[in-house]
Enzyme design. Structure first.
Site, PDB file in Angstrom:
ATOM      1  N   ASP A  36      -4.542   1.906  12.714  1.00 61.94           N
ATOM      2  CA  ASP A  36      -3.499   0.883  12.510  1.00 61.94           C
ATOM      3  C   ASP A  36      -2.119   1.327  12.977  1.00 61.94           C
ATOM      4  O   ASP A  36      -1.268   0.486  13.246  1.00 61.94           O
ATOM      5  CB  ASP A  36      -3.475   0.366  11.056  1.00 61.94           C
ATOM      6  CG  ASP A  36      -3.031   1.387  10.034  1.00 61.94           C
ATOM      7  OD1 ASP A  36      -3.024   2.603  10.326  1.00 61.94           O
ATOM      8  OD2 ASP A  36      -2.700   0.966   8.905  1.00 61.94           O
ATOM      9  N   SER A  67       3.720   1.467 -17.399  1.00 61.87           N
ATOM     10  CA  SER A  67       2.367   1.341 -16.864  1.00 61.87           C
ATOM     11  C   SER A  67       1.345   1.731 -17.920  1.00 61.87           C
ATOM     12  O   SER A  67       1.430   2.813 -18.512  1.00 61.87           O
ATOM     13  CB  SER A  67       2.191   2.241 -15.645  1.00 61.87           C
ATOM     14  OG  SER A  67       0.809   2.303 -15.312  1.00 61.87           O
ATOM     15  N   LEU A 127      -8.196   3.521  -2.762  1.00 59.17           N
ATOM     16  CA  LEU A 127      -8.391   2.070  -2.661  1.00 59.17           C
ATOM     17  C   LEU A 127      -7.037   1.361  -2.716  1.00 59.17           C
ATOM     18  O   LEU A 127      -6.936   0.199  -3.086  1.00 59.17           O
ATOM     19  CB  LEU A 127      -9.318   1.569  -3.772  1.00 59.17           C
ATOM     20  CG  LEU A 127     -10.728   2.189  -3.778  1.00 59.17           C
ATOM     21  CD1 LEU A 127     -11.562   1.642  -4.934  1.00 59.17           C
ATOM     22  CD2 LEU A 127     -11.456   1.924  -2.464  1.00 59.17           C
ATOM     23  N   SER A 128      -6.008   2.095  -2.352  1.00 63.38           N
ATOM     24  CA  SER A 128      -4.664   1.545  -2.170  1.00 63.38           C
ATOM     25  C   SER A 128      -4.000   1.022  -3.425  1.00 63.38           C
ATOM     26  O   SER A 128      -3.440  -0.071  -3.445  1.00 63.38           O
ATOM     27  CB  SER A 128      -4.679   0.424  -1.128  1.00 63.38           C
ATOM     28  OG  SER A 128      -4.796   0.975   0.126  1.00 63.38           O
ATOM     29  N   SER A 129      -4.032   1.831  -4.483  1.00 63.83           N
ATOM     30  CA  SER A 129      -3.329   1.392  -5.686  1.00 63.83           C
ATOM     31  C   SER A 129      -1.830   1.275  -5.419  1.00 63.83           C
ATOM     32  O   SER A 129      -1.173   0.379  -5.946  1.00 63.83           O
ATOM     33  CB  SER A 129      -3.606   2.329  -6.860  1.00 63.83           C
ATOM     34  OG  SER A 129      -3.337   3.651  -6.506  1.00 63.83           O
ATOM     35  N   ASP A 174      -3.101  -1.489   4.758  1.00 63.06           N
ATOM     36  CA  ASP A 174      -3.333  -1.646   3.319  1.00 63.06           C
ATOM     37  C   ASP A 174      -2.583  -2.849   2.761  1.00 63.06           C
ATOM     38  O   ASP A 174      -3.158  -3.690   2.069  1.00 63.06           O
ATOM     39  CB  ASP A 174      -2.881  -0.388   2.559  1.00 63.06           C
ATOM     40  CG  ASP A 174      -3.564   0.858   3.072  1.00 63.06           C
ATOM     41  OD1 ASP A 174      -4.529   0.727   3.837  1.00 63.06           O
ATOM     42  OD2 ASP A 174      -3.131   1.968   2.711  1.00 63.06           O
ATOM     43  N   TYR A 224      -1.316  13.309   6.735  1.00 64.66           N
ATOM     44  CA  TYR A 224      -1.328  11.961   7.315  1.00 64.66           C
ATOM     45  C   TYR A 224      -0.209  11.845   8.354  1.00 64.66           C
ATOM     46  O   TYR A 224      -0.444  11.429   9.498  1.00 64.66           O
ATOM     47  CB  TYR A 224      -1.138  10.928   6.198  1.00 64.66           C
ATOM     48  CG  TYR A 224      -1.164   9.507   6.690  1.00 64.66           C
ATOM     49  CD1 TYR A 224      -2.353   8.797   6.752  1.00 64.66           C
ATOM     50  CD2 TYR A 224      -0.001   8.870   7.112  1.00 64.66           C
ATOM     51  CE1 TYR A 224      -2.388   7.494   7.213  1.00 64.66           C
ATOM     52  CE2 TYR A 224      -0.029   7.573   7.580  1.00 64.66           C
ATOM     53  CZ  TYR A 224      -1.217   6.890   7.623  1.00 64.66           C
ATOM     54  OH  TYR A 224      -1.243   5.599   8.096  1.00 64.66           O
TER      55      TYR A 224
END
Ligand code: GLA
Length: 387
Positions: A36, A67, A127-129, A174, A224
């Site tokens: 991407d 939270s 999972l892209s929290s 994401d 990354y």
């Protein structure tokens, strides 16, 4: 979940006067990894798990965050006049970053807020929290203050805040997958121009199974950024020979002709992954259109091999999960998903094989890695919404 969140909101902030409840999904990428930011294609989908949040406006400029996933942190306070990244602010750097990014785009948030979140995406699972929290925050701001932004804008603002506030040079996948999610569909997105198409995922007699390595990313973010700059250097080297704007513009054949202009062997492998992974993603979507789930699975497997050998973002945890999965009869395809270096794998598993899959992969993982993996059968859900 709405009631759970509102009840906690009342407990933490005194009452629920003026509070609204929202949801934004997590995402899983089926194929098209590390493409991407290289102008290539991706094929993610939003999940039915995600982040729930309750929010209301305040009269002053205070921001209060709580939270239910990090209860030990209590209420974290900030202010609209202190929108700077701060290690002490922990997870609230994500919503703060989005509030800051709205301001940067000319949409000043006028008053403070009380916000409470409760996510059911496993933390650090890949999972892209964090993107889920970003898109959720953008959605809340639009809803509470009436900003005129599309869901696609919410994705772009989320990415902007992650790049410039949180210091992770992530691509658009994401946030886009989350903001634009559609039940039962994956999104075939061309990151070169953000054109996209929804493709129905019809897995007769099979499910999408996530295996979470429980290895936290840790160093992942700096690795990354390193991969990203390796690709940028490789592109600059290729541009001496070809007229391209991104690695995603090259076919495999064109890459083979031009690869000699990349000076290091490592960068050649990085670029090779980006080019071929993009081609695999295009082929995979075609396979799905032809109802050829087996071919789709083979491309998922090839994606993993390339991420392991050429892009080098897997590691023993993800490799064990995937290589053990490949041995189980009834597994149509399996690969790491997301940034890598930890996080999780995605597999397409026939219904009758799911129990054997979790038992065998789980046992082999524990033997080799020394701690347990977690398994989730997931469903593809819609994008963000008010509940
Ligand atoms: C992370 C980033 C995405 C994408 C993937 C790898 O999830 O946030 O933009 O680059 O890694 O495909």
């Amino acid at each position: 979940m709405k009631e759970v969140v509102l009840q906690k909101f009342a407990e933490v902030y005194g009452d629920t006067e003026g509070a609204q409840v929202y949801f934004a999904p997590g995402r899983v990428n089926m194929i098209g990894e590390h493409t991407d930011y290289n102008g290539g294609h991706v094929f993610p989908c939003a999940l039915t798990i995600g982040t729930y949040g309750a929010a209301r406006k305040r009269q002053d400029r205070k921001l209060r965050f709580y939270s239910m996933n990090f209860e030990h942190l209590g209420v974290l306070e900030s202010s609209l006049d202190a929108l700077r990244p701060d290690p002490q602010a922990d997870w609230t750097n994500y919503p703060k970053g989005v509030i800051w990014a709205f301001g940067e785009k000319g949409m000043e948030v006028p008053v403070g807020m009380d916000i409470l979140l409760n996510g059911n995406i496993p933390n650090g699972s890949g999972l892209s929290s964090s993107a889920s929290v970003e898109v959720l925050t953008g959605f809340i701001l639009r809803d509470l203050f009436g900003f005129e932004v599309s869901n696609q804008d919410l994705a772009l603002i989320g990415q902007y805040s992650e790049n410039h506030f949180n210091g992770v040079n992530c691509g658009i996948m994401d946030q886009f997958a989350i903001a634009m999610g559609k039940e039962g569909h994956a999104i075939f997105l061309d990151t070169a121009d953000l054109s996209y198409e929804y493709a129905p995922i019809r897995l007769e007699n099979a499910k999408i199974v996530i295996a979470c390595s429980n290895k936290k990313r840790g160093l992942g973010d700096s690795k990354y950024n390193e991969r990203r700059s390796e690709c940028e250097t490789a592109l600059a080297e290729l541009q001496k020979e070809c007229h391209i704007n991104s690695l995603g513009e090259l076919s495999g054949e064109e890459f083979e002709k031009a690869r000699g202009s990349i000076e290091s062997e490592t960068r050649r492998r990085r670029a090779k992954h980006a080019v071929y992974e993009n081609q695999r993603t295009i082929q995979a979507v075609q396979a799905l259109k032809n109802n050829d789930v087996a071919a789709f699975g083979q491309l998922m497997n090839a994606s993993h091999v390339s991420l392991r050998d050429d892009y080098e973002v897997t590691g023993i945890e993800l490799d064990t999960l995937v290589e053990e999965a490949w041995k189980v009869e009834g597994v149509i395809g399996s690969r790491m998903t997301g940034a890598g270096f930890g996080g999780c794998t995605v597999s397409i598993v026939k219904d009758e094989a799911i129990d054997a899959f979790t038992a065998r992969v789980g046992a082999a993982y524990r033997d080799k890695v020394g701690y347990a993996a977690d398994f989730y059968v997931v469903e593809i859900g819609d994008g963000p919404r008010r509940l």
